[in-house]
Scaffold this active site. Structure first.
Site, mmCIF file in Angstrom:
data_model
loop_
_atom_site.group_PDB
_atom_site.id
_atom_site.type_symbol
_atom_site.label_atom_id
_atom_site.label_comp_id
_atom_site.label_asym_id
_atom_site.label_seq_id
_atom_site.Cartn_x
_atom_site.Cartn_y
_atom_site.Cartn_z
ATOM 1 N N LYS A 106 32.244 7.531 12.906
ATOM 2 C CA LYS A 106 32.194 6.541 13.985
ATOM 3 C C LYS A 106 31.363 5.356 13.530
ATOM 4 O O LYS A 106 30.329 5.532 12.880
ATOM 5 C CB LYS A 106 31.561 7.169 15.229
ATOM 6 C CG LYS A 106 31.537 6.255 16.439
ATOM 7 C CD LYS A 106 31.143 7.021 17.692
ATOM 8 C CE LYS A 106 29.654 7.187 17.847
ATOM 9 N NZ LYS A 106 29.289 8.025 18.998
ATOM 10 N N GLU A 131 28.486 15.432 18.198
ATOM 11 C CA GLU A 131 28.140 14.304 17.338
ATOM 12 C C GLU A 131 27.207 14.781 16.222
ATOM 13 O O GLU A 131 26.553 15.814 16.346
ATOM 14 C CB GLU A 131 27.439 13.231 18.186
ATOM 15 C CG GLU A 131 27.191 11.933 17.464
ATOM 16 C CD GLU A 131 26.824 10.792 18.421
ATOM 17 O OE1 GLU A 131 26.366 11.073 19.548
ATOM 18 O OE2 GLU A 131 27.008 9.624 18.030
ATOM 19 N N ASP A 149 32.420 2.313 18.650
ATOM 20 C CA ASP A 149 31.479 2.418 19.770
ATOM 21 C C ASP A 149 30.891 1.052 20.082
ATOM 22 O O ASP A 149 30.208 0.455 19.245
ATOM 23 C CB ASP A 149 30.360 3.395 19.368
ATOM 24 C CG ASP A 149 29.370 3.665 20.490
ATOM 25 O OD1 ASP A 149 29.529 3.098 21.589
ATOM 26 O OD2 ASP A 149 28.429 4.452 20.264
ATOM 27 N N ALA A 150 31.153 0.541 21.289
ATOM 28 C CA ALA A 150 30.646 -0.780 21.696
ATOM 29 C C ALA A 150 29.337 -0.684 22.490
ATOM 30 O O ALA A 150 28.792 -1.708 22.901
ATOM 31 C CB ALA A 150 31.699 -1.510 22.520
ATOM 32 N N LYS A 202 29.853 1.228 14.748
ATOM 33 C CA LYS A 202 29.559 0.346 15.867
ATOM 34 C C LYS A 202 30.491 -0.860 15.854
ATOM 35 O O LYS A 202 30.879 -1.342 14.783
ATOM 36 C CB LYS A 202 28.105 -0.128 15.778
ATOM 37 C CG LYS A 202 27.090 1.011 15.866
ATOM 38 C CD LYS A 202 27.239 1.795 17.158
ATOM 39 C CE LYS A 202 26.231 2.925 17.271
ATOM 40 N NZ LYS A 202 26.437 3.725 18.486
ATOM 41 N N ASP A 239 25.213 13.817 27.454
ATOM 42 C CA ASP A 239 24.232 14.437 26.553
ATOM 43 C C ASP A 239 23.358 15.360 27.394
ATOM 44 O O ASP A 239 22.618 14.897 28.266
ATOM 45 C CB ASP A 239 23.387 13.329 25.902
ATOM 46 C CG ASP A 239 22.383 13.863 24.887
ATOM 47 O OD1 ASP A 239 21.925 15.018 25.040
ATOM 48 O OD2 ASP A 239 22.047 13.110 23.955
ATOM 49 N N LYS A 270 12.840 12.933 44.631
ATOM 50 C CA LYS A 270 14.000 12.505 45.426
ATOM 51 C C LYS A 270 15.271 12.530 44.579
ATOM 52 O O LYS A 270 15.209 12.339 43.371
ATOM 53 C CB LYS A 270 13.782 11.078 45.910
ATOM 54 C CG LYS A 270 12.847 10.916 47.091
ATOM 55 C CD LYS A 270 12.803 9.438 47.455
ATOM 56 C CE LYS A 270 12.121 9.224 48.805
ATOM 57 N NZ LYS A 270 12.146 7.792 49.159
ATOM 58 N N GLU A 320 27.559 9.061 27.719
ATOM 59 C CA GLU A 320 26.232 9.359 27.163
ATOM 60 C C GLU A 320 25.116 8.738 27.988
ATOM 61 O O GLU A 320 23.972 9.162 27.878
ATOM 62 C CB GLU A 320 26.134 8.890 25.705
ATOM 63 C CG GLU A 320 26.105 7.382 25.541
ATOM 64 C CD GLU A 320 25.963 6.947 24.091
ATOM 65 O OE1 GLU A 320 26.904 7.141 23.315
ATOM 66 O OE2 GLU A 320 24.907 6.411 23.736
ATOM 67 N N TYR A 362 24.372 12.956 13.142
ATOM 68 C CA TYR A 362 23.768 11.743 12.556
ATOM 69 C C TYR A 362 23.258 12.068 11.158
ATOM 70 O O TYR A 362 22.062 12.226 10.962
ATOM 71 C CB TYR A 362 22.578 11.271 13.387
ATOM 72 C CG TYR A 362 22.892 10.832 14.784
ATOM 73 C CD1 TYR A 362 23.655 9.690 15.013
ATOM 74 C CD2 TYR A 362 22.403 11.528 15.880
ATOM 75 C CE1 TYR A 362 23.920 9.274 16.305
ATOM 76 C CE2 TYR A 362 22.665 11.115 17.172
ATOM 77 C CZ TYR A 362 23.423 9.987 17.373
ATOM 78 O OH TYR A 362 23.681 9.582 18.641
ATOM 79 N N HIS A 372 27.018 13.536 23.181
ATOM 80 C CA HIS A 372 26.210 12.579 22.417
ATOM 81 C C HIS A 372 24.947 13.285 21.936
ATOM 82 O O HIS A 372 24.509 14.261 22.526
ATOM 83 C CB HIS A 372 25.837 11.428 23.358
ATOM 84 C CG HIS A 372 24.700 10.572 22.880
ATOM 85 N ND1 HIS A 372 23.373 10.855 23.159
ATOM 86 C CD2 HIS A 372 24.694 9.434 22.144
ATOM 87 C CE1 HIS A 372 22.608 9.915 22.625
ATOM 88 N NE2 HIS A 372 23.377 9.040 22.003
ATOM 89 N N ASN A 383 18.195 11.020 21.420
ATOM 90 C CA ASN A 383 17.808 9.708 20.898
ATOM 91 C C ASN A 383 18.422 8.612 21.744
ATOM 92 O O ASN A 383 19.309 8.847 22.544
ATOM 93 C CB ASN A 383 18.227 9.557 19.437
ATOM 94 C CG ASN A 383 19.716 9.390 19.320
ATOM 95 O OD1 ASN A 383 20.251 8.333 19.620
ATOM 96 N ND2 ASN A 383 20.394 10.442 18.938
ATOM 97 N N TYR A 402 26.115 1.602 11.698
ATOM 98 C CA TYR A 402 25.258 0.677 12.462
ATOM 99 C C TYR A 402 25.215 -0.667 11.758
ATOM 100 O O TYR A 402 25.488 -0.780 10.564
ATOM 101 C CB TYR A 402 23.835 1.241 12.572
ATOM 102 C CG TYR A 402 23.730 2.392 13.541
ATOM 103 C CD1 TYR A 402 23.281 2.201 14.838
ATOM 104 C CD2 TYR A 402 24.104 3.680 13.156
ATOM 105 C CE1 TYR A 402 23.189 3.250 15.736
ATOM 106 C CE2 TYR A 402 24.027 4.740 14.050
ATOM 107 C CZ TYR A 402 23.568 4.520 15.334
ATOM 108 O OH TYR A 402 23.497 5.562 16.218
ATOM 109 N N GLU A 462 34.678 3.866 22.337
ATOM 110 C CA GLU A 462 33.535 4.405 23.092
ATOM 111 C C GLU A 462 32.755 3.324 23.839
ATOM 112 O O GLU A 462 32.489 2.256 23.299
ATOM 113 C CB GLU A 462 32.623 5.123 22.099
ATOM 114 C CG GLU A 462 31.371 5.745 22.704
ATOM 115 C CD GLU A 462 30.673 6.669 21.709
ATOM 116 O OE1 GLU A 462 31.361 7.296 20.880
ATOM 117 O OE2 GLU A 462 29.425 6.752 21.760
HETATM 118 MG MG MG Z 1 27.585 5.916 21.728
#
Ligand code: MG
Length: 377
Positions: free
Chosen positions: A169, A329, A201-202, A171, A280, A88, A253, A331, A310, A41, A143, A227
């Site tokens: 965790k 992690e 987590d920023a 945000k 990830d 490439k 991530e 969710y 992640h 995601n 979030y 993070e």
């Molecule tokens: Mg994160």
């Protein structure tokens, strides 16, 4: 995958995902074995690259260029080579996501052909048969959400603890500093005042000076980690933050290749005894590339236990168990149904067990199994 949540940098109101099925001619119980994958995601569906380049290359390839030497199974390493024909080096863009999406399905299929869970296949091939019977997981949430205040945040975190999570965790960086501090203190209150149970987590939001200011403010809380303080490719910023941050720094991530990961290790100033690497596997060319990243890390004195991928997908859970990573992690409330555990997974004091179904076990993930089934009907 769309929802109203946002972090410090993006909202998810138009987020999409790709799901793929790899149908084999191996028949079990009257049905062909099928491997399933999706693109983690936070990155949009790489539909064009899948349809125009990766899928046609696999379908056009001679069988022996995709199979194990004895012809009894698919070989994800060889498939990766075919998918990357005429590509490439460098850049990556969404290409690494497209390759990783199919890679997930190929590993699911390979384990199903061997009739065992993926983590056992990985343990035998790459980890001298050793695996972790359970994996430490943390609930990623917190979030920003329209109308969501500190009380709702507390309720959300309590919900995770009730499910069996120990660590969470949230945000930061998407609200004024004072508000983020109130959010951090509210969550710490819910987790019994233990900083080691809260990561922040920023999402790469901060400038160098902001990132350092936050590091200094976060220090006394003794948090689990800090993070993505700044742009994921700004290694000098990470080095400066690691120099002052008493809280472990986590990132990775949004690095999509072994070479990018190596640059982080060489120039990012991260500390192998405490900092956390979150590459990830799906976003970064799949498990084939991730195995190379783990080799690179070993050469630089980093243990796989410092890796906590992640993505919150069951693929990551199998990789963590089979290769002895530091965790994965989860969710539990966002990105549904892609964030769900397979039925039969137990969660106890922050550790998740793995399903014993062959492959990754997507057939047992409520909601997600319907999406995958619709691909092959
Ligand atoms: Mg994160």
């Amino acid at each position: 995958m769309a929802s109203d949540i946002r972090n410090a940098v993006i909202d998810f109101s138009r987020m999409t995902a790709s799901a793929v099925a790899v149908v084999s001619d191996v028949v079990r119980g009257g049905q062909p074995l099928v491997g399933f994958g999706f693109n983690s995601n936070g990155r949009y569906a790489p539909s064009g690259i899948l349809r125009e380049r990766m899928i046609p290359r696999l379908l056009d390839a001679r069988p022996e260029t995709l199979q194990a030497e004895d012809g009894t199974n698919i070989d994800p390493v060889k498939c990766r080579h075919v998918m990357m024909t005429n590509e490439k080096p460098g850049g990556h863009g969404e290409r690494s996501v497209a390759v990783g999406t199919i890679d997930m399905a190929l590993w699911d299929l390979a384990a199903k052909i061997e009739d065992r869970p993926l983590y056992r296949l990985l343990a035998d091939r790459y980890n001298d048969g050793r695996f972790d019977p359970k994996v430490e997981v943390y609930a990623a949430g917190g979030y920003y959400y329209p109308g969501k205040g500190v009380d709702q945040l507390r309720d959300e975190i309590r919900g995770y603890l009730d499910m069996g999570f120990e660590a969470v965790k949230i945000k930061i960086g998407g609200a004024p500093l004072e508000e983020d501090v109130r959010r951090i203190e509210a969550v710490l209150d819910v987790v019994g005042g233990e900083g080691r149970r809260l990561a922040v987590d920023a999402n790469g939001r901060f400038s160098l000076s902001e990132a350092i200011r936050y590091a200094e403010i976060l220090g006394p809380y003794r948090l689990k980690w800090y993070e993505e303080p700044g742009d994921p490719l700004d290694y000098a910023l990470h080095s400066a933050v690691a120099e002052v941050s008493t809280v472990p720094v986590a990132t990775g991530e949004n690095l999509f290749s072994t070479v990018d990961a190596r640059n982080l290790i060489r120039y990012g100033g991260l500390r192998p005894d405490r900092d956390v690497l979150q590459f990830d596997p799906v976003l970064s060319y799949g498990l084939v590339e991730y195995l190379g990243t783990l080799e690179m890390l070993a050469r630089h004195g980093w243990s796989p236990r410092r890796c906590v991928p992640h993505g919150g997908h069951p693929f990551g859970l199998h990789i963590a168990a089979g290769l002895g990573l530091g965790g994965n992690e989860a969710y539990p409330k966002v990105f549904q149904p892609f964030g769900r555990f397979a039925a039969g997974t137990t969660l106890d004091r922050g550790f998740a067990t793995l399903p014993e179904a062959p492959g990754i076990g997507y057939e047992r993930v409520p909601g997600l199994c319907d999406i995958f089934r619709s691909l092959v009907e």
